[in-house]
Every structure is written in structure tokens, then in C-alpha cells.
Scaffold this motif. Structure first.
Motif, short mmCIF file in Angstrom:
data_model
loop_
_atom_site.label_atom_id
_atom_site.label_comp_id
_atom_site.label_asym_id
_atom_site.label_seq_id
_atom_site.Cartn_x
_atom_site.Cartn_y
_atom_site.Cartn_z
N ASN A 18 44.78 8.07 45.85
CA ASN A 18 44.99 9.24 46.68
C ASN A 18 46.43 9.29 47.18
N THR A 19 46.99 10.49 47.24
CA THR A 19 48.33 10.76 47.78
C THR A 19 49.35 9.69 47.38
N PRO A 20 49.56 9.46 46.10
CA PRO A 20 50.55 8.46 45.67
C PRO A 20 51.97 8.92 45.99
N GLU A 61 61.20 32.92 41.76
CA GLU A 61 60.82 32.87 40.35
C GLU A 61 61.78 33.65 39.46
N THR A 62 62.42 34.68 40.00
CA THR A 62 63.37 35.46 39.20
C THR A 62 64.80 34.96 39.34
N GLY A 63 65.01 33.91 40.13
CA GLY A 63 66.34 33.34 40.27
C GLY A 63 67.22 34.03 41.29
N ARG A 64 66.67 34.93 42.08
CA ARG A 64 67.46 35.66 43.08
C ARG A 64 67.58 34.89 44.38
N SER A 65 66.74 33.84 44.52
CA SER A 65 66.78 33.05 45.74
C SER A 65 66.53 31.58 45.40
N ARG A 66 67.19 30.71 46.14
CA ARG A 66 67.00 29.27 45.95
C ARG A 66 66.06 28.75 47.04
N PRO A 67 64.96 28.12 46.66
CA PRO A 67 64.02 27.63 47.66
C PRO A 67 64.56 26.39 48.36
N SER A 68 64.13 26.16 49.58
CA SER A 68 64.48 24.93 50.26
C SER A 68 63.73 23.76 49.63
N GLU A 69 64.21 22.55 49.91
CA GLU A 69 63.54 21.37 49.38
C GLU A 69 62.10 21.29 49.89
N GLU A 70 61.92 21.63 51.16
CA GLU A 70 60.58 21.57 51.74
C GLU A 70 59.64 22.57 51.08
N LEU A 71 60.16 23.76 50.75
CA LEU A 71 59.32 24.76 50.11
C LEU A 71 58.93 24.32 48.70
N VAL A 72 59.86 23.73 47.98
CA VAL A 72 59.54 23.23 46.64
C VAL A 72 58.38 22.24 46.71
N LEU A 73 58.45 21.33 47.67
CA LEU A 73 57.40 20.32 47.80
C LEU A 73 56.08 20.94 48.23
N ARG A 74 56.12 21.95 49.12
CA ARG A 74 54.88 22.61 49.53
C ARG A 74 54.24 23.36 48.36
N LEU A 75 55.06 24.06 47.61
CA LEU A 75 54.55 24.79 46.45
C LEU A 75 53.94 23.82 45.43
N ALA A 76 54.64 22.72 45.19
CA ALA A 76 54.14 21.73 44.23
C ALA A 76 52.82 21.14 44.71
N GLU A 77 52.71 20.90 46.00
CA GLU A 77 51.47 20.36 46.56
C GLU A 77 50.30 21.32 46.33
N HIS A 78 50.52 22.59 46.63
CA HIS A 78 49.44 23.56 46.51
C HIS A 78 49.13 23.91 45.06
N LEU A 79 50.06 23.63 44.16
CA LEU A 79 49.80 23.85 42.73
C LEU A 79 49.29 22.58 42.05
N ASP A 80 49.13 21.52 42.84
CA ASP A 80 48.65 20.25 42.31
C ASP A 80 49.51 19.78 41.14
N VAL A 81 50.82 19.87 41.30
CA VAL A 81 51.75 19.43 40.27
C VAL A 81 51.82 17.91 40.26
N PRO A 82 51.74 17.27 39.09
CA PRO A 82 51.84 15.80 39.05
C PRO A 82 53.13 15.31 39.69
N VAL A 83 53.09 14.10 40.22
CA VAL A 83 54.23 13.56 40.96
C VAL A 83 55.49 13.53 40.10
N ARG A 84 55.37 13.12 38.85
CA ARG A 84 56.54 13.09 37.97
C ARG A 84 57.17 14.48 37.85
N GLU A 85 56.34 15.50 37.74
CA GLU A 85 56.84 16.87 37.59
C GLU A 85 57.38 17.42 38.90
N ARG A 86 56.95 16.87 40.03
CA ARG A 86 57.54 17.30 41.31
C ARG A 86 59.00 16.89 41.37
#
Length: 272
Positions: free
Chosen positions: A241-243, A46-71
Motif C-alpha cells: 500500500n502507498t509505496p 492538456e493542450t499545453g497552454r498552461s503548466r501545472p504545479s508539481e502538487e497538481l501533477v501528483l494529485r492528478l496522478a494519484e486520482h488516475l492511479d498512475v503507477p509510481v514509475r510513471e508518476r
């Protein structure tokens, strides 16, 4: 200030993730535990000191219920390619989806049902909806049709809705919740337009149909006149579900169920 006010979108994966986490009212520790990460690593992201992996971005988005477009936007901000396609509904690959939607809508007749996208643009509707639209000026029926505009415009359904103030309040609150969660500028534009429509000083009343009998509604109904008959409907909205496609993720099927026996009887009498 309206509760539907949107803020300028932050840039970079860190600020974007932090904004979504704050929108969902989740702490760094709680989100890290859900996504099988650590609060320290999430703080660095969140502070820009580390770059997340692609898999982590998707996991975080899933648990935050981020809309697919915003993922897709989160992936781009992290330097990765979008994961979810946005296929036009008229694309040949969407044939099975279109056929399924048509069968669902036709099978629901004589009751009204329609399919809308993320900004309430109507992409499909059945004859029950066409019945309610009878008498609306052609200027409002020029594609693309917008369900909110057709419902709340003073030349649309609004003059026929007996409990307009209640139903209008329900629709505006529904849009406000979506804007707050999904941060959609396009939806905000529709919201600002329909909220500005004038509203009559008094509703026509919410009597119980041609018999005038009181009906114990189980949900807020839309009470509307049609050809001298007062009809009452409660609505239900379904999504996929799960589009795995942005277009599919943003489709919603709204069905209108008769809220009293008189409405059901009247609609059945119109069926061929």
C-alpha cells in the motif's frame, strides 16, 4: 491485433496526462473535481497552454492511479525532478524489507510462495516453489528467473499442468490487463515471448488428485503433477500500500493456496 498492443508514448505533460485520463475513462470535469482543480485549467494543461504545479501533477496522478514509475515520468515531462526513488532491492536501506519478505515466504511453507517484480522476474521464493521446480532443465533456472517463462515454457512447468490451456489463458489475460494499464514495453516483450510458446493439443484433464474425486473449486486452480501426485492450487497476489519507492511499488507477492484437502495433506507430508 493483440489486446496487449502498446502505442508510442506521447511527449509533454499535456499529452501524457490526457492519455492517462483516457486510459482510465475519466472526463476532464470529473478529474478536475477529484483533484480540486477546474476543467478549464485541466484543458489548458492538456493542450499545453498552461503548466501545472508539481502538487497538481501528483494529485492528478494519484486520482488516475498512475503507477509510481510513471508518476516520475509525468513530473519530468512537466519540468520537475522525480519524486520517487528507485532503490535496488539489495541496497542496505532495503534490509528491513528483504527480512520481512523472507519471513513471510518462510512462514507460508510448506505452501509455495514467491515475490516477483513488474516483469515477473523472481526476486525471492520459498521451498514450496523449489519443490515445484524440481526436474526443470538448468537452462531455464539460470538467473534471472522469470515466473511466466518457467510456468509456460514447454520445458518448464507447462507439460505438468493438467489444465494448461485454462491456466495459460488466465496468465496471458493478467499480463494483457497490466500492459493496458501500465504501458510497460518490458512486460510486453515477456508477453510476446510466452504467448508464442507452443501448446499441446490436449490438456491432461483436471481430475481431483490421487483419489479421482471431484472437488468444487472456489477459484480457477492450477492443477499440476508432482512426483506422481496431482496437486491443485489457487493463487493470490498482494502488493504494498502507498509505496514511496519505484522498486517497492513494482513488487508483488504471489501465494499458492491448496485448493483441495489432498493437496494440503501432501504438502504437509513433505514438511520437515
Amino acid at each position: 491485433m493483440s489486446t496487449a498492443t502498446t502505442r508510442a508514448r506521447p511527449s509533454g505533460i499535456g499529452p501524457l496526462l490526457r492519455e492517462w485520463r483516457e486510459r482510465r475513462r475519466v472526463s476532464q470535469l470529473e478529474l478536475a473535481l477529484r483533484a480540486d482543480s477546474s476543467a478549464r485549467h485541466l484543458s489548458f494543461v492538456e493542450t499545453g497552454r498552461s503548466r501545472p504545479s508539481e502538487e497538481l501533477v501528483l494529485r492528478l496522478a494519484e486520482h488516475l492511479d498512475v503507477p509510481v514509475r510513471e508518476r516520475n515520468a509525468l513530473l519530468l515531462a512537466a519540468g520537475y525532478a522525480p519524486r520517487f526513488a528507485e532503490t535496488p532491492l539489495d541496497d542496505p536501506s532495503m534490509g528491513a524489507l528483504r527480512e520481512g519478505l523472507d519471513r513471510l515466504l518462510h512462514g507460508y511453507e510448506p505452501y509455495p510462495a514467491l515475490v516477483v517484480d513488474a516483469t515477473y522476474t523472481v526476486v525471492a521464493a520459498n521451498r514450496g516453489i523449489a519443490m515445484l521446480m524440481e526436474g526443470i532443465p538448468e537452462s531455464l533456472l539460470t538467473p534471472p528467473l522469470n515466473a511466466m517463462r518457467l510456468t509456460l515454457h514447454p520445458e518448464g512447468l507447462a507439460p505438468r499442468i493438467r489444465n494448461l490451456r485454462e491456466w495459460r489463458g488466465h496468465l496471458l489475460a493478467q499480463m494483457e490487463r497490466q500492459i493496458a494499464l501500465d504501458r510497460s514495453e518490458a512486460l510486453r516483450a515477456v508477453y510476446d515471448e510466452v504467448k508464442a510458446y507452443p501448446v499441446a493439443d490436449k490438456d491432461g484433464g483436471d481430475d481431483g488428485g490421487e483419489t479421482g474425486e471431484a472437488v468444487p473449486y472456489f477459484a480457477l486452480p492450477m492443477v499440476i503433477e508432482h512426483d506422481g501426485q496431482v496437486l491443485s492450487f489457487v493463487s493470490s497476489i498482494s502488493t504494498f500500500n502507498t509505496p514511496m519507492d519505484v522498486t517497492v511499488a513494482e513488487l508483488a507477492i504471489e501465494t499458492f493456496l491448496p485448493a483441495d484437502p489432498a493437496t494440503a495433506k501432501y504438502l504437509r507430508s513433505l514438511a520437515p
